[in-house]
Design an enzyme around this catalytic site. Structure first.
Site, PDB file in Angstrom:
ATOM      1  CG  ASP A  46      -1.863   1.079   1.468  1.00 16.69           C
ATOM      2  OD1 ASP A  46      -2.981   1.007   0.717  1.00 16.69           O
ATOM      3  OD2 ASP A  46      -1.566   2.081   1.911  1.00 16.69           O
ATOM      4  CE1 TYR A  51       0.584   7.805   2.587  1.00 21.99           C
ATOM      5  CE2 TYR A  51       1.032   5.508   2.017  1.00 21.99           C
ATOM      6  CZ  TYR A  51       0.141   6.446   2.715  1.00 21.99           C
ATOM      7  OH  TYR A  51      -1.065   6.231   3.240  1.00 21.99           O
ATOM      8  CE  LYS A  76      -3.776   4.758   0.485  1.00 21.44           C
ATOM      9  NZ  LYS A  76      -2.533   4.554   0.731  1.00 21.44           N
ATOM     10  CG  HIS A 109      -4.731   9.526   0.095  1.00 24.29           C
ATOM     11  ND1 HIS A 109      -3.351   9.777   0.133  1.00 24.29           N
ATOM     12  CD2 HIS A 109      -4.998   9.221   1.359  1.00 24.29           C
ATOM     13  CE1 HIS A 109      -2.722   9.098   1.339  1.00 24.29           C
ATOM     14  NE2 HIS A 109      -3.704   8.837   2.070  1.00 24.29           N
ATOM     15  CG  LEU A 192      -0.259  -2.702  14.104  1.00 25.62           C
ATOM     16  CD1 LEU A 192       1.013  -2.985  14.093  1.00 25.62           C
ATOM     17  CD2 LEU A 192      -0.828  -3.948  15.264  1.00 25.62           C
ATOM     18  CE  LYS A 232       6.640   2.962   8.926  1.00 24.43           C
ATOM     19  NZ  LYS A 232       7.292   3.849  10.349  1.00 24.43           N
ATOM     20  NE  ARG A 238       9.270  -3.116  16.346  1.00 22.54           N
ATOM     21  CZ  ARG A 238       9.366  -2.087  16.898  1.00 22.54           C
ATOM     22  NH1 ARG A 238       8.858  -0.718  16.399  1.00 22.54           N
ATOM     23  NH2 ARG A 238       9.558  -1.564  18.139  1.00 22.54           N
ATOM     24  CG  ASN A 242       3.944  -6.909  12.314  1.00 23.56           C
ATOM     25  OD1 ASN A 242       3.566  -6.844  13.709  1.00 23.56           O
ATOM     26  ND2 ASN A 242       3.875  -5.629  11.967  1.00 23.56           N
TER      27      ASN A 242
HETATM   28  N1  NAP Z   1      -5.554   6.292   3.567  1.00 27.86           N
HETATM   29  C1  NAP Z   1      -5.262   6.974   4.656  1.00 27.86           C
HETATM   30  O1  NAP Z   1      -5.417   7.986   4.656  1.00 27.86           O
HETATM   31  C2  NAP Z   1      -3.932   6.189   5.466  1.00 27.86           C
HETATM   32  C3  NAP Z   1      -3.621   6.880   6.608  1.00 27.86           C
HETATM   33  C4  NAP Z   1      -2.652   6.070   7.443  1.00 27.86           C
HETATM   34  C5  NAP Z   1      -2.311   5.026   7.024  1.00 27.86           C
HETATM   35  N2  NAP Z   1      -2.585   4.556   5.975  1.00 27.86           N
HETATM   36  C6  NAP Z   1      -1.666   3.126   5.472  1.00 27.86           C
HETATM   37  O2  NAP Z   1      -2.161   2.159   6.453  1.00 27.86           O
HETATM   38  C7  NAP Z   1      -0.745   1.735   6.868  1.00 27.86           C
HETATM   39  C8  NAP Z   1      -0.513   1.232   8.146  1.00 27.86           C
HETATM   40  O3  NAP Z   1      -1.009   2.453   9.038  1.00 27.86           O
HETATM   41  P1  NAP Z   1       0.344   3.100   9.944  1.00 27.86           P
HETATM   42  O4  NAP Z   1       1.463   3.202   9.267  1.00 27.86           O
HETATM   43  O5  NAP Z   1      -0.563   4.539  10.167  1.00 27.86           O
HETATM   44  O6  NAP Z   1       0.127   2.623  11.153  1.00 27.86           O
HETATM   45  P2  NAP Z   1       0.070   0.856  11.994  1.00 27.86           P
HETATM   46  O7  NAP Z   1       0.440  -0.052  10.917  1.00 27.86           O
HETATM   47  O8  NAP Z   1      -1.160   0.941  12.582  1.00 27.86           O
HETATM   48  O9  NAP Z   1       1.528   1.154  13.000  1.00 27.86           O
HETATM   49  C9  NAP Z   1       2.642   1.411  12.821  1.00 27.86           C
HETATM   50  C10 NAP Z   1       3.512   1.534  13.958  1.00 27.86           C
HETATM   51  O10 NAP Z   1       3.446   0.307  14.556  1.00 27.86           O
HETATM   52  C11 NAP Z   1       4.807  -0.028  14.780  1.00 27.86           C
HETATM   53  N3  NAP Z   1       4.693  -1.541  14.867  1.00 27.86           N
HETATM   54  C12 NAP Z   1       4.493  -2.250  13.680  1.00 27.86           C
HETATM   55  N4  NAP Z   1       4.949  -3.479  13.862  1.00 27.86           N
HETATM   56  C13 NAP Z   1       5.165  -3.606  15.077  1.00 27.86           C
HETATM   57  C14 NAP Z   1       5.621  -4.648  15.988  1.00 27.86           C
HETATM   58  N5  NAP Z   1       5.477  -6.061  15.483  1.00 27.86           N
HETATM   59  N6  NAP Z   1       6.178  -4.508  17.079  1.00 27.86           N
HETATM   60  C15 NAP Z   1       6.361  -3.171  17.783  1.00 27.86           C
HETATM   61  N7  NAP Z   1       5.865  -2.076  17.130  1.00 27.86           N
HETATM   62  C16 NAP Z   1       5.423  -2.178  15.627  1.00 27.86           C
HETATM   63  C17 NAP Z   1       5.843   0.817  13.862  1.00 27.86           C
HETATM   64  O11 NAP Z   1       7.016   0.849  14.230  1.00 27.86           O
HETATM   65  P3  NAP Z   1       8.255   0.863  13.584  1.00 27.86           P
HETATM   66  O12 NAP Z   1       7.833   1.481  12.182  1.00 27.86           O
HETATM   67  O13 NAP Z   1       9.322   1.875  14.328  1.00 27.86           O
HETATM   68  O14 NAP Z   1       8.795  -0.612  13.296  1.00 27.86           O
HETATM   69  C18 NAP Z   1       4.845   1.964  13.762  1.00 27.86           C
HETATM   70  O15 NAP Z   1       5.277   2.749  14.648  1.00 27.86           O
HETATM   71  C19 NAP Z   1       0.093   2.835   6.457  1.00 27.86           C
HETATM   72  O16 NAP Z   1       1.403   2.690   6.269  1.00 27.86           O
HETATM   73  C20 NAP Z   1      -0.599   3.445   5.185  1.00 27.86           C
HETATM   74  O17 NAP Z   1      -0.002   2.451   4.093  1.00 27.86           O
HETATM   75  C21 NAP Z   1      -3.650   5.118   5.146  1.00 27.86           C
END
Ligand code: NAP
Length: 279
Positions: A46, A51, A76, A109, A192, A232, A238, A242
């Site tokens: 994704d 980005y 997006k 987006h 997460l 992510k 990690r 995951n």
């Molecule tokens: N459409 C939209 O508007 C929108 C908005 C936000 C996100 N997104 C998409 O959704 C994806 C995921 O959301 P997100 O990146 O916001 O957050 P997320 O996946 O909910 O969480 C990522 C965070 O969790 C930590 N983490 C991940 N796996 C871990 C593990 N096994 N143990 C400990 N910590 C862990 C990561 O740390 P580290 O990185 O330091 O490892 C990072 O700080 C994005 O990357 C993006 O592709 C879309």
């Protein structure tokens, strides 16, 4: 390791239910991070024009020697590309950066309901690029029920997905139900809660009891509800942890304990007011 389930979108295209998210991965790191995910076995990436890391994503896919049909790629439309005449051109630019001939999924987006370009007109341009074959599916992100209602009433192609903020603190059951009612798959962003869920006592207690990591417990909750997810992470450990979520299940009681964490709390912006336009 058991394999990733696929979900069939409303136009017949299949999407892996589990992928890798790339928001906040800097452009210079994107190739290495995505290469790690592909090595671990992720086959759904994704990304987004916003980005700034599409080149790295594409370089990792090319270097892995994978055929385009082996990796599902989403991008997006950026918030400064809503003008209908920019939609097709900006998809071409994404394809060039990614080194692909077509995308698997292209999303608006954000709906940007307060700007002077109507997202319904933007969606009609998305329908055009879908018909051109440059993307296998189109969808939206951050659309609330009233935004979806206008697309359903005023346009022809029903979005294949709605990518929205969903995690145990913000379960979005009402919007997920609206999506499902119209055959729109729910993609859960920040599954997460950007890491905030990992120290929650309900989650850590379940994790300890079943001998799993908190991230794995949270991701299982999503998968068992039917959400499409793409966490992510910034280290291969990690990324691997995951992905290792297909050989166990949460009990109904554990699912209920996590669902009880819903407090209607967003971490990200509210789509009804978010109006950020990049320079
Ligand atoms: N459409 C939209 O508007 C929108 C908005 C936000 C996100 N997104 C998409 O959704 C994806 C995921 O959301 P997100 O990146 O916001 O957050 P997320 O996946 O909910 O969480 C990522 C965070 O969790 C930590 N983490 C991940 N796996 C871990 C593990 N096994 N143990 C400990 N910590 C862990 C990561 O740390 P580290 O990185 O330091 O490892 C990072 O700080 C994005 O990357 C993006 O592709 C879309």
């Amino acid at each position: 390791m058991a394999s990733v389930p696929h979900i069939t979108l409303n136009n017949g295209v299949e999407i892996p239910q589990f992928g890798f998210g790339t928001w906040q991965i800097p452009p210079e790191d994107a190739q290495a991070r995505v290469a790690e995910a592909l090595e671990v076995g992720y086959r759904h990436i994704d990304t987004a024009q916003m980005y700034g890391n599409e080149e790295g994503v594409g370089a990792a896919i090319a270097a892995a020697g994978l055929a385009p049909e082996d990796v599902f790629v989403t991008s997006k439309l950026n918030n400064n590309n809503h003008a209908p005449e920019r939609v097709g051109a900006s998809l071409d630019e994404s394809l060039q950066r990614l080194g692909l001939e077509r995308l698997d999924l292209f999303l608006i987006h954000w709906p940007l309901p307060t700007i002077d370009i109507d997202y319904v007109d933007t969606w009609k341009a998305m329908e055009e690029v879908y018909r051109s074959g440059k993307t296998r599916a189109i969808g939206v992100s951050n659309f609330n029920a009233h935004h979806l209602r206008r697309l359903l009433d005023e346009t022809e192609v029903v979005p294949a997905v709605n990518q929205i903020e969903v995690h145990p603190f913000f379960a979005q059951d009402d919007l997920r139900a609206v999506n499902a009612e119209h055959g729109i798959a729910t993609e859960a962003w920040s599954p997460l809660a950007q890491g905030q869920i990992l120290s929650n006592p309900a989650v850590t207690q379940i994790a300890e009891a079943i001998g799993r990591a908190p991230s794995q417990v949270a991701l299982r909750w999503h998968l068992q509800r039917g959400d499409i997810v793409f966490p992510k992470a910034s280290s291969i450990e990690r990324v691997r942890q995951n992905f290792d979520v297909f050989d166990f299940e949460l009990s109904d009681a554990d699912m209920g304990s996590i669902s009880a964490l819903d407090e209607g709390r967003r971490i990200g912006p509210d789509p009804d007011t978010f109006d950020y336009i990049p320079a």
